[in-house]
Design an enzyme around this catalytic site. Structure first.
Site, PDB file in Angstrom:
ATOM      1  N   LYS A   1       0.831  -1.205   0.000  1.00 41.36           N
ATOM      2  CA  LYS A   1       0.000   0.000   0.000  1.00 41.36           C
ATOM      3  C   LYS A   1       0.870   1.262   0.000  1.00 41.36           C
ATOM      4  O   LYS A   1       0.598   2.219  -0.724  1.00 41.36           O
ATOM      5  CB  LYS A   1      -0.947  -0.014   1.207  1.00 41.36           C
TER       6      LYS A   1
ATOM      7  N   GLN B   1      -4.110  -1.478   9.861  1.00 38.96           N
ATOM      8  CA  GLN B   1      -4.130  -2.797   9.220  1.00 38.96           C
ATOM      9  C   GLN B   1      -4.766  -3.845  10.142  1.00 38.96           C
ATOM     10  O   GLN B   1      -4.382  -3.977  11.302  1.00 38.96           O
ATOM     11  CB  GLN B   1      -2.692  -3.206   8.833  1.00 38.96           C
TER      12      GLN B   1
ATOM     13  N   ASP C   1     -10.574   3.214   4.679  1.00 39.70           N
ATOM     14  CA  ASP C   1     -10.900   1.788   4.576  1.00 39.70           C
ATOM     15  C   ASP C   1     -12.424   1.581   4.574  1.00 39.70           C
ATOM     16  O   ASP C   1     -12.901   0.500   4.234  1.00 39.70           O
ATOM     17  CB  ASP C   1     -10.288   1.018   5.765  1.00 39.70           C
TER      18      ASP C   1
END
Ligand code: NAP
Length: 293
Positions: A53, A97, A120
């Site tokens: 990412k 994460q 997200d």
């Protein structure tokens, strides 16, 4: 043989589009979008995802800010990290994460991320708005958004079609089924308690598989001509590979490729799209913050 939906190529196109946008943003306000990644612990898969990412950010000109915390970090310490990033004007997106260590309450952490920086798309407010009619979430989760983008960019019409979603997780199955519903598909959501999966799946003009079971979907599960999006990423032993394994999807590609109309490969289907959508969300967030949207 089904037409291949080349997620890698589509994602590369999207990344180029974002690169151009980032340059325009910089030219207009003298600043670039910023993504903060937070990695707790040292799980190999999470470390790899975060690295990918950050690299993708770098390639399109998005600045990335990285925080690594030990597995033993307390919930309060992680919360204060999130709060610091919420307050940082250079940060337009925050990605913690997942999965988090067991002693940390994932819901509490995700809820602490500012709704305006929730790239997200897992904040309860964003998911709640996604679940409601006539509401617009600030962000849509990346993998589900990527699935829809693959369909749209492959000229697959969704409205009025029967879409079967295999899996109902918060990360993939549930949000992708909501997105399909918003686009006026008739949606069937399957899970571990669904009876006679093959015949339910066979109703789908569109089949989205997100179960995490290697090669589970066979050709007799698929309506001839259906469009199949395989979200699964599963590693299976493969002695012919140097590392001893290879990645396969939830759909048995070789068994199904002749029966469907279109299909995504694994790897190279939904995976690259997830990262492209993260960049998209981050870029959109920065534009909003800079008053450019
Ligand atoms: P998850 O949280 O484990 O959810 C799996 C879902 O599948 C659950 O709803 C479960 O049903 C259902 N399921 C499991 N076994 C089943 C069975 N035998 N029959 C019917 N349904 C079954 O997984 P996830 O996070 O959604 O991930 C799914 C897959 O997508 C994994 O392979 C993951 O690696 C991959 N993934 C890929 C990307 C990407 O970028 N391409 C992103 C995220 C995840 P219940 O709800 O009843 O338990």
């Amino acid at each position: 043989m089904a037409k291949l939906i080349d997620g890698k190529a589509i994602a590369a196109t999207i990344r180029e589009e974002i690169k151009v946008e980032v340059r325009k943003i910089e030219a207009s306000v003298g600043k670039v979008p910023g993504l903060a990644t937070v990695l707790v612990g040292s799980r190999t898969d999470s470390t790899t995802y975060v690295r990918m990412k950050r690299k993708a950010c770098e390639e399109v000109g998005i600045e990335s800010f990285h925080t690594e915390l030990p597995e033993s970090v307390s919930e309060e310490e992680l919360l204060s990290c999130v709060e610091r990033l919420n307050a940082d004007p250079a940060v337009h997106g925050i990605l913690v994460q997942l999965p988090l260590p067991k002693h940390i309450n994932e819901e509490r952490i995700l809820s602490a991320i500012s709704v305006e920086k929730d790239v997200d798309g897992f904040h309860p407010v964003n998911i709640g708005k996604l679940a409601m009619k006539s509401r617009t979430p600030r962000f849509v989760p990346c993998t589900p958004r990527g699935c829809i983008e693959l369909l749209v960019r492959s000229n697959v019409s969704i409205e009025g079609k029967c879409a079967v979603v295999l899996g109902r997780s918060n990360i993939v199955g549930l949000p992708v089924s909501l997105l399909l519903l918003h686009r006026n598909a008739t949606v069937i959501v399957c899970h571990s308690k669904t009876q006679d999966l093959p015949s339910v799946c066979r109703q789908g003009d569109i089949l989205i598989a997100a179960v995490g079971r290697a090669n589970m979907v066979k050709r007799d599960w698929i309506k001839p001509g259906a469009v199949v999006i395989d979200v699964g990423i599963n590693s299976i032993p493969d002695a012919s590979k140097k590392n001893g394994y290879r990645l396969v999807g939830d759909v048995d590609f070789d068994d199904c490729k002749d029966v469907c109309g279109m299909i995504t490969p694994v790897p190279g289907g939904t995976g690259p799209m997830t990262i492209a959508m993260l960049l998209r969300n981050c870029c959109d967030s920065a534009k909003e913050a800079f008053g450019l949207s």
